[in-house]
Design a protein around this motif. Structure first.
Motif, PDB file in Angstrom:
ATOM      1  N   LYS A   1       2.402 -13.495  -1.025  1.00  0.00           N
ATOM      2  CA  LYS A   1       2.652 -13.154  -2.434  1.00  0.00           C
ATOM      3  C   LYS A   1       3.688 -14.126  -3.028  1.00  0.00           C
ATOM      4  CE  LYS A   1       0.272  -9.262  -1.762  1.00  0.00           C
ATOM      5  NZ  LYS A   1      -1.040  -8.925  -2.276  1.00  0.00           N
TER       6      LYS A   1
ATOM      7  N   LEU B   1       0.839  -1.203   0.000  1.00  0.00           N
ATOM      8  CA  LEU B   1       0.000   0.000   0.000  1.00  0.00           C
ATOM      9  C   LEU B   1       0.874   1.254   0.000  1.00  0.00           C
ATOM     10  CD1 LEU B   1      -2.662   1.565   0.256  1.00  0.00           C
ATOM     11  CD2 LEU B   1      -2.635   1.086   2.716  1.00  0.00           C
TER      12      LEU B   1
ATOM     13  N   VAL C   1      -3.684  -3.391 -12.741  1.00  0.00           N
ATOM     14  CA  VAL C   1      -3.276  -4.386 -11.747  1.00  0.00           C
ATOM     15  C   VAL C   1      -3.041  -5.697 -12.490  1.00  0.00           C
ATOM     16  CG1 VAL C   1      -3.972  -5.605  -9.643  1.00  0.00           C
ATOM     17  CG2 VAL C   1      -4.766  -3.258 -10.045  1.00  0.00           C
TER      18      VAL C   1
HETATM   19  C1  LIG Z   1      -1.407  -7.377  -1.663  1.00  0.00           C
HETATM   20  C2  LIG Z   1      -1.839  -6.325  -2.588  1.00  0.00           C
HETATM   21  C3  LIG Z   1      -1.639  -4.968  -2.312  1.00  0.00           C
HETATM   22  C4  LIG Z   1      -1.202  -4.464  -0.962  1.00  0.00           C
HETATM   23  O1  LIG Z   1      -0.006  -4.935  -0.486  1.00  0.00           O
HETATM   24  P1  LIG Z   1       0.314  -4.878   1.087  1.00  0.00           P
HETATM   25  O2  LIG Z   1       1.753  -5.207   1.163  1.00  0.00           O
HETATM   26  O3  LIG Z   1      -0.561  -5.914   1.732  1.00  0.00           O
HETATM   27  O4  LIG Z   1       0.008  -3.514   1.574  1.00  0.00           O
HETATM   28  C5  LIG Z   1      -1.964  -4.049  -3.272  1.00  0.00           C
HETATM   29  N1  LIG Z   1      -2.483  -4.422  -4.454  1.00  0.00           N
HETATM   30  C6  LIG Z   1      -2.724  -5.710  -4.753  1.00  0.00           C
HETATM   31  C7  LIG Z   1      -3.292  -6.066  -6.076  1.00  0.00           C
HETATM   32  C8  LIG Z   1      -2.424  -6.714  -3.819  1.00  0.00           C
HETATM   33  O5  LIG Z   1      -2.680  -7.991  -4.118  1.00  0.00           O
END
Ligand SMILES: *Cc1c(COP(=O)(O)O)cnc(C)c1O
Length: 519
Positions: free
Chosen positions: A332, A207, A277
């Protein structure tokens, strides 16, 4: 003092060091329940006088634990558990081999005069003992079916990396450098190279990576930013956090990614940025968005939080936009042991600004050029990420193999749609999201759940229908595709550490659901 033995969730066979004391009176070696074996021994047996070439201990226990210690001489212990094989040469008294339950076991290659001792957690129990290999395999298969299939077990990668991760962490602990420094620089360099980009800046999470990239580009109050309605909410929150307004657009039905035509139609005079995205690890269609951004002078920011290693027309995700934001959230494709993220870009001035913003806006210790915040990548996480980055290629390849297995197993099931792959895409299968039509998605999820099979929904509610974005006043029906996906998608278990047999059990169970008589 040795720390207490803990049996990790993965519960793999391993060696434990036993204290040894040598003096003129001889040698004393100790194994204690709390610190070494992890169980209270209820039985001791030992083997002696094994003839040359002898093979002993050929069996498995269903629930009993053991600690094997070679008092004298040497012997080789071969173990098999859940498809993994292990081999240990026991040749000194101050090493105990912890054998978890459910291991097939063979001891061979005894040196002359060997004395091999075994501490067991239970007394002999015939019902716990398996003497035939075929029976062991049948028992394992039955136990696996009962255990089910986790959606994700983040501890599994440790079995692969135990030594490397421990070494990296202890290196950081001993360095005395707990913020910034060479570990962070090393990972930033390696990750930028991996993405085929010039620069990477570590930040605290995904984020923040999105937020700081927008802020570094000067996007804020009075601006709008175009992004897909079907994504994790963080993509939109970043826009709101810099004071800009998110403008959602609908997605392509088959890839769930932003629809470039819808993005073009949504542009307004105050639009300053586009955030595609790479959802589920499948790249968004960047070329038309690049053209749109160039035509209107927009900032093209990739949300690559699900796309580590994915490629678009041969180019790595993260190197295609003006900048990319990554998350290293533990689940992830490249994950830390906590929160972490990065901004990647070819634009040195942009990444320098992100770095400054994430470090209190400081130019140096005493001069603060802007009102920044504290958002940095820890050296501890950076060291872990450096280790894991070295394995990302092989892990993503394994995900591809398993996605292909699903495709073969589920390709022709009526009522079930599999995720599309564009000819130009090399996805990394962060998520394997299928679609179930006819309002039966939740029933399929329950059908999996009662068999112990985990699944997930990415995402059950499009962002414009979240209470957090009620202020935008977008009613249900505004983005019909994103809204339909929300009720039809189901993510099946798929990560680099699922075994083939687990994926096969998911396939069987899904097929069973669709072949059962319809109500
Ligand atoms: C996980 C994720 C985020 C946010 O990442 P964080 O490290 O949890 O803040 C943002 N965008 C997408 C598409 C995600 O999958």
């Amino acid at each position: 003092m040795t720390p207490p033995v803990k049996h990790a969730a993965t519960d793999m066979p391993r060696l434990v060091a036993l204290p040894i004391f040598k003096n003129e009176l001889g040698t004393l070696c100790v194994a204690e329940a709390s610190r070494h074996t992890g169980f209270t021994p209820r039985r001791l047996y030992f083997m002696t006088d094994v003839p040359a070439g002898g093979v002993r201990g050929v069996h498995a226990h269903k629930s009993l634990r053991q600690c094997m210690i070679c008092f004298k001489g040497a012997a080789t212990v071969e173990l098999e558990r859940r498809g993994s094989r292990f081999r240990f040469r026991l040749d000194r008294p101050d090493r105990g081999l912890l054998v978890p339950p459910g291991c097939w076991r063979v001891v061979r290659d005894f040196a002359p005069g060997t004395v091999l001792g075994v501490l067991a957690s239970e007394e002999y129990d015939e019902t716990d003992y398996i003497g035939e290999y075929a029976d062991f395999l049948a028992w394992e298969a039955e136990a696996a079916a009962k255990r089910g299939v986790p959606y994700l077990d983040p501890t599994r990668s440790l079995a692969d990396l135990d030594g490397e991760i421990d070494a990296a962490i202890s290196r950081v602990l001993r360095s005395g450098r707990y913020i910034g420094g060479p570990e962070v620089e090393r990972f930033e360099r390696a990750f930028a190279d991996y993405c085929g980009a010039a620069h990477a800046v570590g930040v605290a999470n995904g984020l923040d990576a999105l937020t700081l990239a927008l802020q570094a580009r000067g996007i804020g109050r009075g601006d709008t930013v175009v992004l897909p309605a079907n994504t994790f909410i963080a993509t939109a929150l970043a826009v709101s956090r810099v004071g800009a307004t998110p403008v959602f657009v609908d997605v392509e039905e088959d890839t769930s990614n932003i629809d470039p035509a819808a993005a073009a139609a949504a542009l307004r005079p105050d639009t300053r940025a586009l955030i595609p995205v790479h959802l589920y690890g499948h790249p968004a269609d960047i070329d038309p968005l690049r053209a749109l951004a160039d035509r209107h002078g927009l900032f093209l920011l990739e949300d690559a939080a699900q796309g580590h290693g994915a490629r678009y027309k041969g180019r790595p995700c993260g190197s295609i936009g003006d900048a990319a934001a990554f998350s290293f959230y533990p689940t992830k494709n490249l994950g830390a042991f906590g929160d972490a993220g990065a901004v990647v870009s070819n634009d040195a001035s942009l990444t320098a600004t992100v770095r400054r913003l994430g470090n209190y806006g400081a130019e140096n210790r005493d001069e603060h050029l802007m009102q920044g915040l504290n958002s940095r990548l820890d050296p501890l996480q950076a060291a872990v990420l450096s280790v894991r980055l070295g394995h990302l290629g092989e892990w993503n390849a394994r995900r591809r193999v398993l996605a292909e297995r699903y495709r073969e197993g589920l390709g022709n099931v009526a009522g079930l749609s599999l995720p599309a792959v564009r000819p130009w895409a090399e996805p990394v299968w962060h998520v394997f999201s299928v679609r179930v039509a006819g309002g039966r998605r939740d029933a399929l999820q329950r059908h999996l759940e009662v068999a112990g099979i985990g699944s997930n929904i990415h995402y059950p509610r499009p962002i414009h229908l979240q209470p957090a974005y009620r202020e935008l006043g977008l009613p249900a029906g505004t983005f019909p595709i994103a809204e339909r996906l929300a009720v039809e998608v189901l993510s099946l278990p798929l990560d680099a550490f699922h075994r083939d047999d687990e994926i096969d059990r998911v396939i069987d169970r899904v097929r069973g659901f669709f072949s059962a008589a319809r109500p």
